[in-house]
Design a protein around this motif. Structure first.
Motif, PDB file in Angstrom:
ATOM      1  N   LYS A   1       0.815  -1.218   0.000  1.00 32.20           N
ATOM      2  CA  LYS A   1       0.000   0.000   0.000  1.00 32.20           C
ATOM      3  C   LYS A   1       0.845   1.263   0.000  1.00 32.20           C
ATOM      4  O   LYS A   1       0.317   2.371  -0.017  1.00 32.20           O
ATOM      5  CB  LYS A   1      -0.937   0.008   1.215  1.00 32.20           C
ATOM      6  N   GLY A   2       2.176   1.099   0.078  1.00 31.41           N
ATOM      7  CA  GLY A   2       3.071   2.250   0.039  1.00 31.41           C
ATOM      8  C   GLY A   2       3.235   2.960   1.374  1.00 31.41           C
ATOM      9  O   GLY A   2       3.758   4.070   1.423  1.00 31.41           O
ATOM     10  N   ILE A   3       2.811   2.346   2.455  1.00 33.84           N
ATOM     11  CA  ILE A   3       2.933   2.942   3.789  1.00 33.84           C
ATOM     12  C   ILE A   3       4.327   2.659   4.354  1.00 33.84           C
ATOM     13  O   ILE A   3       4.940   3.519   4.973  1.00 33.84           O
ATOM     14  CB  ILE A   3       1.856   2.393   4.751  1.00 33.84           C
ATOM     15  N   LEU A   4       4.802   1.429   4.170  1.00 36.26           N
ATOM     16  CA  LEU A   4       6.119   1.019   4.649  1.00 36.26           C
ATOM     17  C   LEU A   4       6.997   0.650   3.452  1.00 36.26           C
ATOM     18  O   LEU A   4       6.510   0.490   2.342  1.00 36.26           O
ATOM     19  CB  LEU A   4       6.010  -0.220   5.557  1.00 36.26           C
ATOM     20  N   THR A   5       8.270   0.496   3.731  1.00 39.84           N
ATOM     21  CA  THR A   5       9.207  -0.013   2.739  1.00 39.84           C
ATOM     22  C   THR A   5       9.962  -1.161   3.400  1.00 39.84           C
ATOM     23  O   THR A   5       9.841  -1.375   4.604  1.00 39.84           O
ATOM     24  CB  THR A   5      10.167   1.099   2.253  1.00 39.84           C
ATOM     25  N   THR A   6      10.706  -1.912   2.619  1.00 37.64           N
ATOM     26  CA  THR A   6      11.465  -3.035   3.161  1.00 37.64           C
ATOM     27  C   THR A   6      12.951  -2.733   3.014  1.00 37.64           C
ATOM     28  O   THR A   6      13.390  -2.306   1.949  1.00 37.64           O
ATOM     29  CB  THR A   6      11.123  -4.338   2.412  1.00 37.64           C
ATOM     30  N   GLU A   7      13.686  -2.940   4.088  1.00 41.28           N
ATOM     31  CA  GLU A   7      15.133  -2.732   4.082  1.00 41.28           C
ATOM     32  C   GLU A   7      15.807  -3.857   4.846  1.00 41.28           C
ATOM     33  O   GLU A   7      15.204  -4.467   5.723  1.00 41.28           O
ATOM     34  CB  GLU A   7      15.506  -1.412   4.775  1.00 41.28           C
ATOM     35  N   LYS A   8      17.048  -4.109   4.485  1.00 43.40           N
ATOM     36  CA  LYS A   8      17.872  -5.052   5.251  1.00 43.40           C
ATOM     37  C   LYS A   8      18.794  -4.215   6.120  1.00 43.40           C
ATOM     38  O   LYS A   8      19.421  -3.270   5.646  1.00 43.40           O
ATOM     39  CB  LYS A   8      18.711  -5.924   4.327  1.00 43.40           C
ATOM     40  N   GLN A   9      18.862  -4.545   7.398  1.00 46.99           N
ATOM     41  CA  GLN A   9      19.783  -3.866   8.299  1.00 46.99           C
ATOM     42  C   GLN A   9      20.728  -4.895   8.888  1.00 46.99           C
ATOM     43  O   GLN A   9      20.312  -6.005   9.235  1.00 46.99           O
ATOM     44  CB  GLN A   9      19.035  -3.140   9.416  1.00 46.99           C
ATOM     45  N   ASN A  10      21.985  -4.513   9.008  1.00 45.71           N
ATOM     46  CA  ASN A  10      22.982  -5.409   9.546  1.00 45.71           C
ATOM     47  C   ASN A  10      23.130  -5.155  11.044  1.00 45.71           C
ATOM     48  O   ASN A  10      23.410  -4.044  11.463  1.00 45.71           O
ATOM     49  CB  ASN A  10      24.326  -5.175   8.830  1.00 45.71           C
ATOM     50  N   PHE A  11      22.904  -6.215  11.829  1.00 46.56           N
ATOM     51  CA  PHE A  11      23.080  -6.155  13.273  1.00 46.56           C
ATOM     52  C   PHE A  11      24.230  -7.087  13.646  1.00 46.56           C
ATOM     53  O   PHE A  11      24.028  -8.255  13.962  1.00 46.56           O
ATOM     54  CB  PHE A  11      21.797  -6.573  14.007  1.00 46.56           C
ATOM     55  N   LEU A  12      25.458  -6.567  13.528  1.00 47.14           N
ATOM     56  CA  LEU A  12      26.689  -7.284  13.832  1.00 47.14           C
ATOM     57  C   LEU A  12      26.811  -8.626  13.100  1.00 47.14           C
ATOM     58  O   LEU A  12      27.448  -8.713  12.079  1.00 47.14           O
ATOM     59  CB  LEU A  12      26.862  -7.476  15.338  1.00 47.14           C
ATOM     60  N   LEU A  13      26.194  -9.673  13.622  1.00 44.83           N
ATOM     61  CA  LEU A  13      26.383 -11.000  13.070  1.00 44.83           C
ATOM     62  C   LEU A  13      25.319 -11.441  12.066  1.00 44.83           C
ATOM     63  O   LEU A  13      25.469 -12.469  11.427  1.00 44.83           O
ATOM     64  CB  LEU A  13      26.441 -12.028  14.207  1.00 44.83           C
ATOM     65  N   PHE A  14      24.244 -10.697  11.969  1.00 43.47           N
ATOM     66  CA  PHE A  14      23.172 -11.148  11.079  1.00 43.47           C
ATOM     67  C   PHE A  14      22.457  -9.961  10.450  1.00 43.47           C
ATOM     68  O   PHE A  14      22.480  -8.859  10.966  1.00 43.47           O
ATOM     69  CB  PHE A  14      22.184 -12.042  11.834  1.00 43.47           C
ATOM     70  N   ASP A  15      21.823 -10.238   9.314  1.00 44.75           N
ATOM     71  CA  ASP A  15      20.991  -9.246   8.639  1.00 44.75           C
ATOM     72  C   ASP A  15      19.550  -9.438   9.089  1.00 44.75           C
ATOM     73  O   ASP A  15      19.112 -10.569   9.324  1.00 44.75           O
ATOM     74  CB  ASP A  15      21.061  -9.418   7.119  1.00 44.75           C
ATOM     75  N   MET A  16      18.859  -8.338   9.193  1.00 45.18           N
ATOM     76  CA  MET A  16      17.467  -8.401   9.618  1.00 45.18           C
ATOM     77  C   MET A  16      16.629  -7.531   8.694  1.00 45.18           C
ATOM     78  O   MET A  16      17.037  -6.422   8.344  1.00 45.18           O
ATOM     79  CB  MET A  16      17.347  -7.915  11.063  1.00 45.18           C
ATOM     80  N   THR A  17      15.471  -8.025   8.316  1.00 47.28           N
ATOM     81  CA  THR A  17      14.556  -7.244   7.495  1.00 47.28           C
ATOM     82  C   THR A  17      13.782  -6.290   8.388  1.00 47.28           C
ATOM     83  O   THR A  17      13.246  -6.697   9.421  1.00 47.28           O
ATOM     84  CB  THR A  17      13.571  -8.175   6.745  1.00 47.28           C
ATOM     85  N   THR A  18      13.761  -5.028   8.008  1.00 44.55           N
ATOM     86  CA  THR A  18      12.987  -4.028   8.755  1.00 44.55           C
ATOM     87  C   THR A  18      12.001  -3.380   7.791  1.00 44.55           C
ATOM     88  O   THR A  18      12.136  -3.493   6.575  1.00 44.55           O
ATOM     89  CB  THR A  18      13.900  -2.956   9.369  1.00 44.55           C
ATOM     90  N   HIS A  19      11.023  -2.698   8.361  1.00 45.18           N
ATOM     91  CA  HIS A  19       9.988  -2.050   7.550  1.00 45.18           C
ATOM     92  C   HIS A  19       9.770  -0.619   8.028  1.00 45.18           C
ATOM     93  O   HIS A  19       8.788  -0.332   8.711  1.00 45.18           O
ATOM     94  CB  HIS A  19       8.685  -2.840   7.630  1.00 45.18           C
ATOM     95  N   PRO A  20      10.678   0.287   7.667  1.00 44.09           N
ATOM     96  CA  PRO A  20      10.491   1.685   8.073  1.00 44.09           C
ATOM     97  C   PRO A  20       9.344   2.344   7.299  1.00 44.09           C
ATOM     98  O   PRO A  20       8.962   1.902   6.212  1.00 44.09           O
ATOM     99  CB  PRO A  20      11.828   2.345   7.726  1.00 44.09           C
ATOM    100  N   VAL A  21       8.795   3.398   7.889  1.00 44.46           N
ATOM    101  CA  VAL A  21       7.701   4.148   7.265  1.00 44.46           C
ATOM    102  C   VAL A  21       8.219   4.855   6.022  1.00 44.46           C
ATOM    103  O   VAL A  21       9.247   5.526   6.057  1.00 44.46           O
ATOM    104  CB  VAL A  21       7.112   5.183   8.259  1.00 44.46           C
ATOM    105  N   SER A  22       7.508   4.680   4.918  1.00 42.01           N
ATOM    106  CA  SER A  22       7.885   5.375   3.686  1.00 42.01           C
ATOM    107  C   SER A  22       6.885   6.471   3.346  1.00 42.01           C
ATOM    108  O   SER A  22       7.169   7.355   2.560  1.00 42.01           O
ATOM    109  CB  SER A  22       8.004   4.397   2.511  1.00 42.01           C
ATOM    110  N   ASN A  23       5.702   6.399   3.948  1.00 38.88           N
ATOM    111  CA  ASN A  23       4.668   7.388   3.681  1.00 38.88           C
ATOM    112  C   ASN A  23       4.435   8.192   4.966  1.00 38.88           C
ATOM    113  O   ASN A  23       3.519   7.909   5.741  1.00 38.88           O
ATOM    114  CB  ASN A  23       3.382   6.698   3.221  1.00 38.88           C
ATOM    115  N   ALA A  24       5.269   9.195   5.170  1.00 41.67           N
ATOM    116  CA  ALA A  24       5.199   9.989   6.398  1.00 41.67           C
ATOM    117  C   ALA A  24       3.884  10.753   6.502  1.00 41.67           C
ATOM    118  O   ALA A  24       3.392  10.988   7.609  1.00 41.67           O
ATOM    119  CB  ALA A  24       6.381  10.947   6.467  1.00 41.67           C
ATOM    120  N   SER A  25       3.301  11.121   5.376  1.00 42.10           N
ATOM    121  CA  SER A  25       2.045  11.893   5.434  1.00 42.10           C
ATOM    122  C   SER A  25       0.903  11.044   5.994  1.00 42.10           C
ATOM    123  O   SER A  25       0.055  11.547   6.727  1.00 42.10           O
ATOM    124  CB  SER A  25       1.683  12.459   4.061  1.00 42.10           C
ATOM    125  N   GLU A  26       0.868   9.752   5.681  1.00 42.76           N
ATOM    126  CA  GLU A  26      -0.167   8.871   6.227  1.00 42.76           C
ATOM    127  C   GLU A  26       0.026   8.697   7.731  1.00 42.76           C
ATOM    128  O   GLU A  26      -0.931   8.734   8.503  1.00 42.76           O
ATOM    129  CB  GLU A  26      -0.148   7.519   5.522  1.00 42.76           C
TER     130      GLU A  26
END
Length: 185
Positions: free
Chosen positions: A71-96
């Protein structure tokens, strides 16, 4: 108790949302009807009941995040936390996000009605869910100190109300009060 109210289906008309439609099918297929507390446990994916496996939703958080990405509210990113990668979903639609924050702020400040039964049901539900998700302080963080205090005090007064009493006053908010009672357990 209000959390022991049985959830009865008023309509099984499709909503167009995959998770909601799956939930409706589960509620429709359940005989006898389950309680609010049981459905919260089954539908959040946070419990495991071998006798009710067919009603438990799988990967709830991931599916909600995926739907919000679509729906375009969040986006998907990979973040590195030392030993492993983790999928995160930061807000991409700040107006909503801002629209929802403003809606909650205004409901407790400019449009305060001092009676939960006169509040718009969707706003009351949003307030209960924001409280249960522990994000209300973030919602009010941008307010001036005096407005912050007013909003937090009104929220506290509202959420400290007895769900049993408020549900008995009904007018279509019984489920909201039952959810609040279940999350406050």
């Amino acid at each position: 108790p209000v959390v022991s109210l049985q959830v009865l289906l008023k309509s099984d008309a499709p909503t167009g949302d995959v998770l909601l439609d799956e939930t409706l099918r589960h509620i429709k297929a359940t005989e006898p009807a389950e309680t609010v507390q049981t459905w919260i446990e089954l539908l959040t994916g946070e419990t495991w009941n071998p006798f009710k496996l067919q009603y438990q939703l799988r990967n709830v958080r991931e599916r909600i995040a995926k739907a919000l990405v679509e729906k375009g509210i969040l986006t998907t990113e990979k973040q590195n936390f030392l030993l492993f990668d983790m999928t995160t979903h930061p807000v991409s639609n700040a107006s909503e996000k801002q629209r929802l924050v403003r809606r909650l702020q205004e409901s407790l400040l400019e449009r305060w009605v001092n009676d939960p039964h006169r509040m718009e049901r969707r706003t009351l539900a949003l307030l209960v869910l924001a409280h249960s998700s522990d994000v209300l302080e973030n919602v009010f963080a941008s307010l001036a100190d005096d407005q912050y205090d007013v909003a937090m005090n009104r929220t506290k007064d509202l959420l400290d109300m007895d769900p049993e009493v408020e549900a008995s006053k009904a007018r279509g908010t019984e489920m909201i009060w039952a959810v609040l009672a279940a999350f406050n357990k």
